[in-house]
Design a protein around this motif. Structure first.
Motif, mmCIF file in Angstrom:
data_model
loop_
_atom_site.group_PDB
_atom_site.id
_atom_site.type_symbol
_atom_site.label_atom_id
_atom_site.label_comp_id
_atom_site.label_asym_id
_atom_site.label_seq_id
_atom_site.Cartn_x
_atom_site.Cartn_y
_atom_site.Cartn_z
ATOM 1 N N PRO A 143 -13.401 2.709 0.667
ATOM 2 C CA PRO A 143 -13.005 1.898 1.820
ATOM 3 C C PRO A 143 -13.311 2.597 3.150
ATOM 4 O O PRO A 143 -13.352 3.829 3.216
ATOM 5 N N ILE A 144 -13.512 1.805 4.167
ATOM 6 C CA ILE A 144 -13.725 2.323 5.528
ATOM 7 C C ILE A 144 -12.561 3.261 5.887
ATOM 8 O O ILE A 144 -11.401 2.946 5.651
ATOM 9 N N GLY A 145 -12.895 4.398 6.438
ATOM 10 C CA GLY A 145 -11.867 5.328 6.913
ATOM 11 C C GLY A 145 -11.402 6.334 5.867
ATOM 12 O O GLY A 145 -10.794 7.342 6.216
ATOM 13 N N SER A 146 -11.704 6.066 4.572
ATOM 14 C CA SER A 146 -11.202 6.974 3.532
ATOM 15 C C SER A 146 -11.920 8.318 3.577
ATOM 16 O O SER A 146 -13.120 8.390 3.844
ATOM 17 N N ARG A 147 -11.163 9.348 3.279
ATOM 18 C CA ARG A 147 -11.747 10.687 3.263
ATOM 19 C C ARG A 147 -12.186 11.047 1.843
ATOM 20 O O ARG A 147 -11.451 10.831 0.886
ATOM 21 N N ASN A 215 -6.757 11.640 0.263
ATOM 22 C CA ASN A 215 -6.210 10.589 1.125
ATOM 23 C C ASN A 215 -4.682 10.548 1.110
ATOM 24 O O ASN A 215 -4.083 9.567 1.564
ATOM 25 N N ARG A 216 -4.096 11.621 0.574
ATOM 26 C CA ARG A 216 -2.632 11.786 0.551
ATOM 27 C C ARG A 216 -1.919 10.567 -0.028
ATOM 28 O O ARG A 216 -1.007 10.000 0.571
ATOM 29 N N LEU A 217 -2.396 10.136 -1.190
ATOM 30 C CA LEU A 217 -1.825 8.944 -1.825
ATOM 31 C C LEU A 217 -0.822 9.307 -2.921
ATOM 32 O O LEU A 217 -0.351 8.442 -3.643
ATOM 33 N N GLY A 218 -0.554 10.597 -3.068
ATOM 34 C CA GLY A 218 0.433 11.030 -4.051
ATOM 35 C C GLY A 218 -0.176 11.210 -5.428
ATOM 36 O O GLY A 218 -1.399 11.283 -5.575
ATOM 37 N N ASP A 219 0.687 11.272 -6.434
ATOM 38 C CA ASP A 219 0.185 11.482 -7.800
ATOM 39 C C ASP A 219 -0.135 10.133 -8.451
ATOM 40 O O ASP A 219 -0.031 9.071 -7.812
ATOM 41 N N GLY A 220 -0.499 10.172 -9.741
ATOM 42 C CA GLY A 220 -0.887 8.954 -10.443
ATOM 43 C C GLY A 220 0.198 7.888 -10.411
ATOM 44 O O GLY A 220 -0.096 6.700 -10.227
ATOM 45 N N LEU A 221 1.439 8.335 -10.563
ATOM 46 C CA LEU A 221 2.553 7.382 -10.584
ATOM 47 C C LEU A 221 2.718 6.721 -9.209
ATOM 48 O O LEU A 221 2.908 5.504 -9.109
ATOM 49 N N ASP A 222 2.584 7.520 -8.142
ATOM 50 C CA ASP A 222 2.663 6.968 -6.782
ATOM 51 C C ASP A 222 1.565 5.928 -6.569
ATOM 52 O O ASP A 222 1.805 4.865 -5.980
ATOM 53 N N MET A 223 0.367 6.248 -7.066
ATOM 54 C CA MET A 223 -0.759 5.329 -6.855
ATOM 55 C C MET A 223 -0.556 4.036 -7.650
ATOM 56 O O MET A 223 -0.926 2.954 -7.191
ATOM 57 N N GLU A 229 2.782 -2.697 -5.357
ATOM 58 C CA GLU A 229 3.186 -3.237 -4.049
ATOM 59 C C GLU A 229 2.136 -4.163 -3.455
ATOM 60 O O GLU A 229 2.452 -5.195 -2.862
ATOM 61 N N ILE A 230 0.857 -3.750 -3.586
ATOM 62 C CA ILE A 230 -0.167 -4.430 -2.778
ATOM 63 C C ILE A 230 -1.001 -5.452 -3.551
ATOM 64 O O ILE A 230 -1.764 -6.193 -2.943
ATOM 65 N N SER A 231 -0.886 -5.511 -4.887
ATOM 66 C CA SER A 231 -1.757 -6.461 -5.589
ATOM 67 C C SER A 231 -1.105 -7.832 -5.702
ATOM 68 O O SER A 231 0.095 -7.958 -5.942
ATOM 69 N N VAL A 232 -1.935 -8.843 -5.502
ATOM 70 C CA VAL A 232 -1.485 -10.235 -5.518
ATOM 71 C C VAL A 232 -2.411 -11.019 -6.446
ATOM 72 O O VAL A 232 -3.630 -10.908 -6.329
ATOM 73 N N ILE A 233 -1.844 -11.793 -7.353
ATOM 74 C CA ILE A 233 -2.676 -12.577 -8.274
ATOM 75 C C ILE A 233 -3.028 -13.919 -7.624
ATOM 76 O O ILE A 233 -2.154 -14.668 -7.198
ATOM 77 N N LYS A 234 -4.343 -14.170 -7.530
ATOM 78 C CA LYS A 234 -4.813 -15.470 -7.030
ATOM 79 C C LYS A 234 -5.963 -15.924 -7.915
ATOM 80 O O LYS A 234 -7.137 -15.614 -7.641
ATOM 81 N N HIS A 235 -5.643 -16.654 -8.965
ATOM 82 C CA HIS A 235 -6.704 -17.135 -9.848
ATOM 83 C C HIS A 235 -7.576 -18.147 -9.121
ATOM 84 O O HIS A 235 -7.082 -18.914 -8.300
ATOM 85 N N ILE A 244 -11.407 -5.781 -0.367
ATOM 86 C CA ILE A 244 -10.458 -4.671 -0.544
ATOM 87 C C ILE A 244 -10.508 -3.818 0.716
ATOM 88 O O ILE A 244 -11.534 -3.225 1.033
ATOM 89 N N GLU A 245 -9.422 -3.823 1.457
ATOM 90 C CA GLU A 245 -9.378 -3.058 2.705
ATOM 91 C C GLU A 245 -8.096 -2.230 2.746
ATOM 92 O O GLU A 245 -7.053 -2.681 2.261
ATOM 93 N N PRO A 246 -8.184 -1.031 3.340
ATOM 94 C CA PRO A 246 -6.998 -0.172 3.386
ATOM 95 C C PRO A 246 -5.832 -0.870 4.094
ATOM 96 O O PRO A 246 -6.041 -1.556 5.103
ATOM 97 N N GLY A 247 -4.663 -0.736 3.505
ATOM 98 C CA GLY A 247 -3.473 -1.300 4.136
ATOM 99 C C GLY A 247 -3.304 -2.795 3.905
ATOM 100 O O GLY A 247 -2.348 -3.390 4.397
#
Lengths: 277, 381
Positions: A143-147, A215-223, A229-235, A244-247
């Motif tokens: 994604p744009i901005g990712s390190r 990118n300081r996203l934590g460990d596997g469980l955090d990710m 939190e961020i995934s939404v199902i839209k069939h 797919i964009e950060p945030g």
């Protein structure tokens, strides 16, 4: 009351003599592999008819753990190799499991052309937004901005939307899930195996060891919690709208399911015509 | 139904003969990308393969075409591709894959000259070293160099047989002149054509180790779909086919991949010798230039010069020992190539300290017999 299980129910589908696998703690690839073999088991799939092909990278190792005919190609060439297998023996079901860098950077040309031909093949792409095996470099989906190691000041390149690329290139079945959606992913894999034509499943997979760390996203469980939190199902949403964009939310679901004439069937049809003619 | 072997007499070009040789050998899969001067092979295969139950596919590039050939080979089909210089460069990656995973297959290079795009419509012998060393790492391959349209048919059959026997990519190096040149050829009856098929495992799937070689250093090969459920990788692998990064496994595998060819060099190497027995001046050539060389050697003999011709039929493995053995009787060697000096290096190495005169040709035209005769006279004077 606990009960000892003599054998894991998926043992017959895996090369148990290759365990432990090479993947890191917190990686999504084990979940993906589990979903794949669970789908095979649910379908009672004839393992004599399955060929699993992969390219290079962390996901590229998946073919080596599945107890079917399997092949680990050069970097980027899994789909091209798999095309040769399918055209040479159309009775086989060919599944390509590989990563975003392998399938869409070095192997991108083969992907769009296989989709265009609509050759019967299921391609499962683990998208972890970077090159994991080589230590975490910029990839075609970063994604744009990712390190990453090669975008130390933040990525300035526009990423591919893989599901949109698949749909626009001609795939007849396209879906996207994350490694959090284990049951839905397994159902999609079953659909993809049954679907006649070029099918594509994008699987968002955490790479906590490198991408997550830079990118300081934590460990596997955090990710995984983030994905929840961020995934939404839209069939049924056309995947060009599922960027797919950060945030922002990650849209998952079954995006495309259409019918088109399949390539290897057509090859066989004119072989039949020419041989009888 | 059209026949697999088109027994009969034909006036055709080298590319046509190559395609028919492949079909006669049992080729059932062809993948390629269009390129001059090899496109006519693809065009012939596109017409003919469906007639004999085979499949043709035009690929998006030569990287993919070569990968697909390896895939088709693993699916149990005899598979081929054909290309020329720039495409041959792109194929090197998956030629290496075919070597490492021991996939029998045939690669035809209808050669032109020069780096990069060069002169696409002109002929050369530009890839005689690339065919040997073009992919990375240590390996051996087999390459054949026809000098007539008939021999292009014959050696394409031979290439399939050798690739199947040794589980190795085998190359037919056709110079661009031969690819487009018309000559009369005779295609024999099917029963007169020797066909070799890959060794199949005799073990059960449970016992089968896909990379455990027999005494001849060649492992039997199961096909995908045969029920053997085996794994193959371009990584260094053990007899089970599993990746192994140890020194021992690397040493054993890389030696075996080369030794299966090195130990059989005497069986693999083919040359044609004309008036070599008492020759003091030896002309070494291959492909189209060897035909001018034959004429020049005949003329030299008529003048009383003890000249002979050694024509390469296999370029690799190179007949180093044969040339070494001959060198003591030789006063001079003349090497002809349609490049600026490739196999001449091997000749120089083999015949040392015999002086070698090199006659290069760059850009379409092969050597004229007169030029070669002049060189022979100069060496004898």
């Amino acid at each position: 009351m606990t009960r000892a299980i003599e054998e894991h129910p998926l043992t017959g589908y895996l090369r148990i003599d290759r365990v432990p696998h090479i993947w890191c703690e917190g990686c999504g690839l084990g979940i993906l592999l589990n979903s794949f073999v669970q789908a095979l088991k649910d379908l009672e799939f004839d393992m004599d008819k399955l060929v699993v092909v992969s390219g290079i990278g962390c996901t590229g190792r998946a073919s080596g753990y599945i107890k079917s005919d399997a092949y680990h190609t050069t970097h980027g060439r899994a789909i091209a190799f798999a095309t040769g297998v399918k055209v040479a023996n159309p009775d086989l079901k060919v599944v390509v499991i590989s990563g975003d860098g392998d399938l869409f950077a070095i192997g991108g040309n083969h992907f769009i052309h296989a989709a265009r031909r609509n050759i019967d093949m299921l391609v499962i792409c683990a998208n972890n937004f970077n090159y994991g095996m080589t230590g975490g470099q910029l990839g075609p989906t970063t994604p744009i901005g990712s390190r990453t190691q090669t975008s130390p000041y933040g990525n300035i390149e526009q990423p591919f939307n893989l599901s949109a690329l698949a749909a626009c290139s001609g795939a007849v079945y396209v879906s996207r899930w994350t490694t959090l959606h284990v049951r839905r992913l397994t159902e999609s894999i079953k659909k993809g195996i049954h679907k006649k034509g070029f099918s594509f499943i994008e699987v968002i997979a955490p790479c906590s060891t490198v991408y997550g760390r830079y990118n300081r996203l934590g460990d596997g469980l955090d990710m995984m919690n983030d994905l929840k939190e961020i995934s939404v199902i839209k069939h049924g949403i056309y995947p060009t709208e599922a960027t797919i964009e950060p945030g922002k939310e990650i849209v998952v679901g079954d995006f495309v399911d259409i019918e088109k004439p399949e390539y290897s069937d057509m090859v066989q049809a004119f072989i039949k015509e020419q041989m009888e003619g | 139904m059209s026949r697999k072997v088109l027994t009969g007499s034909y006036f055709v070009h080298g590319d046509w003969a190559c395609a028919e040789g492949a079909l006669a050998a049992g080729c059932k899969f062809y993948a390629a990308y269009p390129i001059t001067p090899a496109s006519e092979i693809a065009e012939r295969m596109a017409v003919r393969l469906p007639q004999v139950g085979g499949a043709f596919i035009q690929f998006e590039d030569e990287l993919g075409a070569m990968a697909a050939v390896v895939g088709a080979s693993y699916a149990g089909k005899k598979a081929m591709t054909a290309t020329s210089g720039p495409g041959f460069s792109l194929m090197q990656e998956n030629i290496g894959l075919a070597i490492m995973t021991e996939a029998p297959c045939v690669v035809v290079d209808v050669m032109r000259g020069a780096p990069s795009t060069g002169q696409p419509t002109k002929a050369g012998q530009g890839e005689m070293m690339q065919v040997r060393w073009g992919s990375h790492g240590d390996y051996e391959i087999i390459s054949l160099v026809p000098s007539s349209v008939q021999e292009t048919f014959d050696l394409t059959v031979e290439a399939f047989n050798r690739s199947e026997r040794y589980r190795i990519p085998t190359f037919v190096m056709v110079d661009g002149i031969l690819g487009h040149m018309y000559e009369r050829i005779e295609i024999p009856e099917p029963e007169e054509i020797d066909i070799v098929n890959r060794k199949k495992p005799t073990q059960t799937p449970e016992e089968y180790l896909p990379f455990k070689a027999d005494e001849d250093l060649i492992p039997p090969m199961a096909n995908f779909g045969d029920g053997y459920h085996f794994y193959s990788t371009g990584l260094t692998h053990d007899e089970r086919g599993y990746p192994d990064m140890s020194i021992e496994v690397q040493d054993k595998l890389i030696r075996r991949l080369s030794d299966k060819i090195r130990r059989n060099e005497e069986k693999i190497i083919r040359i044609e010798e004309v008036d070599v027995e008492d020759a003091e001046i030896l002309v070494v050539a291959y492909g189209i230039p060897s035909r001018s060389a034959l004429k020049a050697v005949e003329q030299a003999r008529a003048e009383g010069i003890r000249a002979g011709l050694l024509r390469l039929i296999t370029a690799w493995p190179f007949p180093t020992r044969i040339l070494e053995d001959l060198s003591s009787q030789l006063d001079a060697v003349i090497m002809l190539e349609m490049n600026y000096g490739q196999l001449v290096r091997e000749v120089e190495r083999a015949v040392k300290p015999t002086p070698v005169t090199f006659l290069p040709k760059l850009g379409e035209e092969p050597h004229k017999p007169d030029e070669i005769l002049t060189a022979i006279r100069r060496c004898s004077g």
